[in-house]
Design an enzyme around this catalytic site. Structure first.
Site, PDB file in Angstrom:
ATOM      1  N   SER A 148     -22.501 -15.373  20.464  1.00 22.30           N
ATOM      2  CA  SER A 148     -22.697 -16.809  20.546  1.00 22.30           C
ATOM      3  C   SER A 148     -21.786 -17.611  21.395  1.00 22.30           C
ATOM      4  O   SER A 148     -21.512 -18.576  21.415  1.00 22.30           O
ATOM      5  CB  SER A 148     -22.790 -17.219  19.149  1.00 22.30           C
ATOM      6  OG  SER A 148     -23.428 -16.963  18.252  1.00 22.30           O
ATOM      7  N   GLU A 172     -26.637  -3.638  18.910  1.00 18.02           N
ATOM      8  CA  GLU A 172     -28.306  -3.594  18.683  1.00 18.02           C
ATOM      9  C   GLU A 172     -28.773  -2.207  18.666  1.00 18.02           C
ATOM     10  O   GLU A 172     -29.657  -1.726  18.009  1.00 18.02           O
ATOM     11  CB  GLU A 172     -29.208  -4.466  19.435  1.00 18.02           C
ATOM     12  CG  GLU A 172     -28.935  -5.986  18.882  1.00 18.02           C
ATOM     13  CD  GLU A 172     -28.884  -7.169  19.951  1.00 18.02           C
ATOM     14  OE1 GLU A 172     -29.520  -6.870  21.071  1.00 18.02           O
ATOM     15  OE2 GLU A 172     -28.581  -8.166  19.706  1.00 18.02           O
ATOM     16  N   ASN A 199     -26.714 -10.694  29.251  1.00 18.97           N
ATOM     17  CA  ASN A 199     -27.429  -9.662  28.613  1.00 18.97           C
ATOM     18  C   ASN A 199     -28.660 -10.068  27.973  1.00 18.97           C
ATOM     19  O   ASN A 199     -28.898 -10.893  27.025  1.00 18.97           O
ATOM     20  CB  ASN A 199     -26.823  -8.987  27.542  1.00 18.97           C
ATOM     21  CG  ASN A 199     -27.644  -8.147  26.687  1.00 18.97           C
ATOM     22  OD1 ASN A 199     -28.667  -7.557  27.338  1.00 18.97           O
ATOM     23  ND2 ASN A 199     -26.880  -7.471  25.583  1.00 18.97           N
ATOM     24  N   GLY A 211     -25.880 -13.525  18.220  1.00 20.13           N
ATOM     25  CA  GLY A 211     -27.202 -14.262  18.020  1.00 20.13           C
ATOM     26  C   GLY A 211     -27.153 -14.967  16.829  1.00 20.13           C
ATOM     27  O   GLY A 211     -28.317 -15.401  16.028  1.00 20.13           O
ATOM     28  N   GLU A 235     -17.530  -7.480  20.789  1.00 19.62           N
ATOM     29  CA  GLU A 235     -18.651  -8.393  20.521  1.00 19.62           C
ATOM     30  C   GLU A 235     -18.856  -8.113  18.909  1.00 19.62           C
ATOM     31  O   GLU A 235     -19.398  -7.291  18.365  1.00 19.62           O
ATOM     32  CB  GLU A 235     -20.024  -7.851  20.926  1.00 19.62           C
ATOM     33  CG  GLU A 235     -20.076  -8.145  22.350  1.00 19.62           C
ATOM     34  CD  GLU A 235     -21.621  -8.430  22.968  1.00 19.62           C
ATOM     35  OE1 GLU A 235     -21.857  -9.544  23.533  1.00 19.62           O
ATOM     36  OE2 GLU A 235     -22.505  -7.750  22.376  1.00 19.62           O
ATOM     37  N   HIS A 272     -24.202  -1.317  22.905  1.00 24.15           N
ATOM     38  CA  HIS A 272     -24.426  -2.550  22.468  1.00 24.15           C
ATOM     39  C   HIS A 272     -24.713  -2.309  20.747  1.00 24.15           C
ATOM     40  O   HIS A 272     -25.273  -1.463  20.387  1.00 24.15           O
ATOM     41  CB  HIS A 272     -25.810  -3.451  22.962  1.00 24.15           C
ATOM     42  CG  HIS A 272     -25.543  -4.976  22.610  1.00 24.15           C
ATOM     43  ND1 HIS A 272     -26.280  -5.369  21.598  1.00 24.15           N
ATOM     44  CD2 HIS A 272     -25.277  -5.948  23.024  1.00 24.15           C
ATOM     45  CE1 HIS A 272     -26.166  -6.606  21.263  1.00 24.15           C
ATOM     46  NE2 HIS A 272     -25.425  -7.104  22.451  1.00 24.15           N
ATOM     47  N   LYS A 323     -31.243  -8.949  26.904  1.00 25.03           N
ATOM     48  CA  LYS A 323     -32.016  -8.153  25.920  1.00 25.03           C
ATOM     49  C   LYS A 323     -33.643  -7.886  26.074  1.00 25.03           C
ATOM     50  O   LYS A 323     -33.868  -7.743  27.377  1.00 25.03           O
ATOM     51  CB  LYS A 323     -31.627  -8.673  24.419  1.00 25.03           C
ATOM     52  CG  LYS A 323     -30.117  -9.260  24.442  1.00 25.03           C
ATOM     53  CD  LYS A 323     -29.732  -9.699  22.970  1.00 25.03           C
ATOM     54  CE  LYS A 323     -28.318  -9.842  22.715  1.00 25.03           C
ATOM     55  NZ  LYS A 323     -27.699 -10.122  21.646  1.00 25.03           N
TER      56      LYS A 323
HETATM   57  P1  13P Z   1     -25.828 -13.892  21.873  1.00 19.30           P
HETATM   58  O1  13P Z   1     -24.808 -14.708  22.921  1.00 19.30           O
HETATM   59  O2  13P Z   1     -27.223 -14.319  21.815  1.00 19.30           O
HETATM   60  O3  13P Z   1     -24.879 -14.216  20.449  1.00 19.30           O
HETATM   61  O4  13P Z   1     -25.536 -12.563  21.969  1.00 19.30           O
HETATM   62  C1  13P Z   1     -24.321 -11.835  22.513  1.00 19.30           C
HETATM   63  C2  13P Z   1     -24.707 -10.488  22.953  1.00 19.30           C
HETATM   64  O5  13P Z   1     -25.245  -9.800  22.099  1.00 19.30           O
HETATM   65  C3  13P Z   1     -24.575 -10.148  24.177  1.00 19.30           C
HETATM   66  O6  13P Z   1     -24.555  -8.799  24.551  1.00 19.30           O
END
Ligand code: 13P
Length: 255
Positions: free
Chosen positions: A216, A100, A13, A176, A170, A98, A15
């Site tokens: 992560s 976010e 992903n 992140g 997640e 997601h 982002k």
């Molecule tokens: P990270 O791997 O950067 O922690 O992000 C995970 C994520 O949100 C994947 O959708």
């Protein structure tokens, strides 16, 4: 638990990262590194990067996904993108709900459900994200919340559509942050998701649904995470922006 019933899926992903030209370069770098993968390899990219991604991935085992999709077929929805638009562009997967999007863009369990239904009815594969915040975990609500989010997302999804459903667990506190869930926490969370699917559709069907872990996940911890019986691959943020790191994760899921 029958892990062999499910194909592992490693999905990046991206982002809000990479321009179209950076997309071409990164996918060209990744292609040879993941060519012998024994798992599904997907890159979910920003809308503007989709044409470049589809072109660069042509003839390879990399599938392209989007990071969101609207639930209406067309109309006055400024800034949104429909399932038909994605499909015509060559998209096969789409990330939905997601954290976010839930945190910054007002996504709710209802809109996650509507987007999931639209994607599945259009024949897209939906990567639906669920996960608890640290506060919810500390209050002891992880199981309740994961089951609720999973069932809400799948409301009115037909049993035969589950083959196109991937749930990504997640934990919000692991996204992140560099703080990964332990392999046991990931396995437990994914297990709650699978139990919710079993409660709604029966245990046999639930065993066939791919449940990813995300948060992560990186080249160092992927081996331990994907070895868990309930972890059928991962949804990868930061580490999917680096060809080498992403390919190590793909290899871990191919064992
Ligand atoms: P990270 O791997 O950067 O922690 O992000 C995970 C994520 O949100 C994947 O959708």
């Amino acid at each position: 638990m029958k892990k062999e019933l499910r194909k592992a899926v490693i999905a990046g992903n991206w982002k809000m990262n990479n321009t179209p030209s950076q997309t071409t370069d990164l996918i060209n770098e990744m292609k040879p590194l993941v060519a012998d993968a024994d798992c599904e390899v997907v890159l979910c990219v920003p809308y503007i990067d989709i044409p470049a991604a589809v072109e660069a991935a042509k003839g390879s085992n990399i599938k392209i996904g989007a990071e969101n999709v609207h639930f209406k077929a067309s109309g006055a929805y400024t800034g949104e993108v429909s399932t038909d638009m994605l499909k015509e562009a060559g998209v096969e997967y789409v990330v939905i709900g997601h954290s976010e999007r839930r945190t910054y863009f007002g996504e709710t369990d209802q809109t996650v459900n509507l987007r999931s239904l639209a994607a599945l009815n259009a024949g897209l594969k939906a990567i639906i994200c669920v996960g608890e915040t640290l506060e919810q975990r500390e209050l002891g609500y992880t199981e309740t919340l994961l089951k609720f989010q999973t069932k809400m997302a799948l409301t009115n999804v037909k049993p035969e559509q589950l083959k196109n459903v991937i749930i990504a667990y997640e934990p919000v506190w692991a996204i992140g942050t560099g703080v990964t869930a332990t392999a046991d926490q990931a396995d437990e969370g994914n297990g709650f998701v699978r139990e919710a699917i079993a409660e709604a559709y029966g245990a046999e069907l639930a065993e066939t649904v791919t449940v990813q872990y995300g948060g992560s996940m990186n080249a160092k911890n992927a081996d331990e995470l994907v070895a868990k019986v309930n972890v059928d691959g991962g949804l990868i943020g930061g580490a999917s922006l680096k060809a080498q790191d992403f390919s190590v994760i793909v290899k871990a899921a191919s064992k």
